[in-house]
Structures are given as C-alpha cells and as structure tokens.
Design a protein around this motif. Structure first.
Motif, mmCIF file in Angstrom:
data_model
loop_
_atom_site.group_PDB
_atom_site.id
_atom_site.type_symbol
_atom_site.label_atom_id
_atom_site.label_comp_id
_atom_site.label_asym_id
_atom_site.label_seq_id
_atom_site.Cartn_x
_atom_site.Cartn_y
_atom_site.Cartn_z
ATOM 1 N N SER A 131 0.821 -1.211 0.000
ATOM 2 C CA SER A 131 0.000 0.000 0.000
ATOM 3 C C SER A 131 0.855 1.262 0.000
ATOM 4 O O SER A 131 0.552 2.230 -0.702
ATOM 5 C CB SER A 131 -0.934 -0.001 1.213
ATOM 6 O OG SER A 131 -1.759 1.136 1.209
ATOM 7 N N GLU A 134 2.319 1.759 -3.476
ATOM 8 C CA GLU A 134 1.292 2.251 -4.387
ATOM 9 C C GLU A 134 1.052 3.752 -4.202
ATOM 10 O O GLU A 134 0.938 4.502 -5.183
ATOM 11 C CB GLU A 134 -0.013 1.483 -4.173
ATOM 12 C CG GLU A 134 -1.153 1.939 -5.075
ATOM 13 C CD GLU A 134 -2.454 1.220 -4.781
ATOM 14 O OE1 GLU A 134 -3.424 1.424 -5.528
ATOM 15 O OE2 GLU A 134 -2.512 0.452 -3.794
ATOM 16 N N ARG A 135 0.993 4.204 -2.951
ATOM 17 C CA ARG A 135 0.734 5.618 -2.682
ATOM 18 C C ARG A 135 1.918 6.502 -3.081
ATOM 19 O O ARG A 135 1.734 7.635 -3.505
ATOM 20 C CB ARG A 135 0.390 5.810 -1.202
ATOM 21 C CG ARG A 135 -1.037 5.387 -0.858
ATOM 22 C CD ARG A 135 -1.251 5.257 0.648
ATOM 23 N NE ARG A 135 -2.655 5.160 0.990
ATOM 24 C CZ ARG A 135 -3.401 4.074 0.837
ATOM 25 N NH1 ARG A 135 -2.862 2.977 0.314
ATOM 26 N NH2 ARG A 135 -4.683 4.076 1.184
ATOM 27 N N HIS A 152 10.092 -1.249 -8.184
ATOM 28 C CA HIS A 152 9.209 -0.367 -8.953
ATOM 29 C C HIS A 152 10.085 0.617 -9.708
ATOM 30 O O HIS A 152 10.899 1.325 -9.115
ATOM 31 C CB HIS A 152 8.255 0.372 -8.014
ATOM 32 C CG HIS A 152 7.089 1.008 -8.712
ATOM 33 N ND1 HIS A 152 7.235 2.025 -9.636
ATOM 34 C CD2 HIS A 152 5.747 0.781 -8.628
ATOM 35 C CE1 HIS A 152 6.041 2.393 -10.079
ATOM 36 N NE2 HIS A 152 5.133 1.641 -9.484
#
Length: 308
Positions: A131, A134-135, A152
């Motif tokens: 999470s 993602e943020r 990423h």
C-alpha cells in the motif's frame, strides 16, 4: 505562463483520487469549480490529461508525464509561500510507514521533527508495504518508510537499517522448551500470520521459497500487536520483527524460537518517487531518521523507551 498553480493543484488532486468529487472535498472547492479548473487547463493547451474508465478518472500518457512535474512545482511553490510569509517551518510532509516502523519508530521521529519545527505540518499513514509503494507511485505520499524490498521502476529506494524477523511462541507452547525448530516442524505448527502484501509476510515466504510444503495458517491479522496477543493466548506461533518483540521477550510473555535453516534478515528502507522534488522537510526528516540509527547495526539495537 498560461496555467495557474490552482489548476495544477486541481489536476494533481483528481489524479490522486481518480474522482472529481473526492478531489473537490480535499481542496474545499465545489465540484463545479473543480471540474471547471481541469477543463480550462485542458482547453488552454488543447489536450486531454485523464480518461474516464467506468466511474473513475485515470491518467493517460500525457497525464502520467505531467503528474510528477506538477507535484514538484507545487512543492516548490509551497516553500516559496512559506518563505515570503516569514514562517519558520520547513513545509508540510506526508509520510507513509509500514506497521513495524509506524508503531515503533515513526511516531518518535515525527515527535522529534515537530519539536524542532513546530510550525511544520506532518501527516502519517500506517499501511502495509504494498500500500505504501502504491501511494508513493501515485504521489499521494512524499516519503515512505518500508520493510523489505521494493521493485518499482518509478521509485527510488535507499537502505536504512537491517531488521531481523523472529519466530516466537507462548511460554506454554511445546516449542518454548525446545527453543529451536527446523522447517518441517515449522510447517506442522499453526501460524498467526501477517496479511498478503506485508513486508513481513514477503520476507518469511521468500525464506521458505526453496522448501516443500505450505504454512498451516490459522489466522491472518494486519496488526503486529494482534499477532502477539493471539500467540500469547496459545493459538499458534508467529513471526514479526524482533524490534516489536524485545519487551515481550524481556518480560517472558513470549519466547523466541531459533530457526537456523531460515534467513529472516531484511532491511528497513526509505522510498520516494524518482521524479519527486526532495523538499527541505523531506531532507530534514531523512536526516533525523539516519541520526536515530547512527552506530546501530540492527533495528532492535535502537535506543527506545521500554514498555512496562
């Protein structure tokens, strides 16, 4: 200059929330004013920045290119505004931390930060690793403090300090007297486990990747303290950061189980978007983090107040 900071602010909010109505609430604007600001920005440059997919607005290719540049410009604009107003703070900061870091380190760091810069604004979100990543990718957070790895392309990761996971049980559990367990024994036990997507779960499963068999997961919980309480009650065994267990080990309410066949070492790390402008607040917060762990090799060696 044919655009305004307000138009960019609206664009960023809509991109982050994927909704005009939610962006409007965040910015304290009417939904009509929010839609108009975005439409005017797109009209001025004869372009489209977002596509409607179902009920959500998704960034298109041009929108993806614009988002990090718009966020960086707004960050710089905020610093300029505070400088001109004579404020002594160093800007706002949106921090995301995974559960172990958020519960045991981040609040102390933020307290130190706020004492040094009382006019600054800090908001903390505590989530699992997936999470937080993602943020950060969506520019909803300035800085992330995570457990484990992050793969990423758009995110920079810098190691902070090593952290050891430890398998543990209740003092009444049969493994407490043995003090050690091989992989076969671990797979026969009932487990109280962190949820999928957490750094702790990923590290444990990675350590077991070459072993046959599957964990007997009795219960999945999102909170470290909940896992500790469930294990204390005798429901099964668990595995979390030794940082979260050292007071319980000192009291004797939980007992460590040695697992020589498993490599349960990981790293705490800092992450931020590759195109993120590192504000003064971000640089100072990172400095305080490194200052806290200076001269310490592992997280459970950090000097923290004990819990009675």
């Amino acid at each position: 200059m044919r655009y305004t900071l307000r138009q960019l602010e609206v664009f960023v909010a809509i991109a982050q929330h994927q909704s005009v109505s939610r962006a409007a609430r965040t910015l304290a604007l009417s939904q009509s004013a929010t839609s108009t600001a975005l439409a005017e920005l797109e009209r001025q440059f004869d372009c489209q920045l977002l596509d409607r997919v179902g009920k959500r607005l998704k960034l298109n290719a041009l929108g993806f290119q614009l988002l990090p540049k718009a966020v960086a410009l707004l960050d710089r604009g905020e610093e300029i505004e505070e400088l001109l107003q004579g404020q002594h703070g160093i800007g706002s900061l949106e921090v995301g931390a995974t559960l172990t870091i958020g519960n045991y380190l981040a609040t102390l760091l933020i307290s130190d930060f706020m004492q040094r810069y009382p006019e600054s604004r800090v908001r903390l979100q505590v989530r699992n690793t997936a999470s937080i990543v993602e943020r950060i990718a969506l520019h909803e957070l300035d800085l992330g403090l995570i457990e484990g790895d992050c793969q990423h392309d758009d995110i920079v990761m810098q190691p902070w300090i090593d952290d050891d996971l430890t398998v543990f049980c209740s003092p009444r559990h049969p493994l407490a007297a043995e003090g050690v367990a091989d992989v076969d024994r671990l797979l026969r036990e009932a487990w109280i486990m962190r949820e999928v997507g957490s750094g702790t779960r990923r590290t444990l499963e990675h350590a077991m990747r070459h072993r046959r068999g599957r964990f007997n997961i009795l219960l999945e919980l999102e909170h470290t303290e909940g896992i500790k309480r469930a294990v204390e009650s005798g429901l099964g065994i668990g595995c979390v950061s030794r940082l979260a267990l050292r007071d319980a080990f000192r009291r004797g309410s939980l007992v460590p189980i040695a697992t020589p066949a498993l490599d349960l070492t990981r790293s705490f790390a800092f992450i931020w978007h590759r195109q993120k402008y590192l504000t003064t607040a971000m640089r100072e917060f990172l400095r305080l983090c490194r200052e806290m762990t200076a001269g310490v090799e592992r997280s459970d060696g950090i000097d923290l107040p004990s819990i009675p």
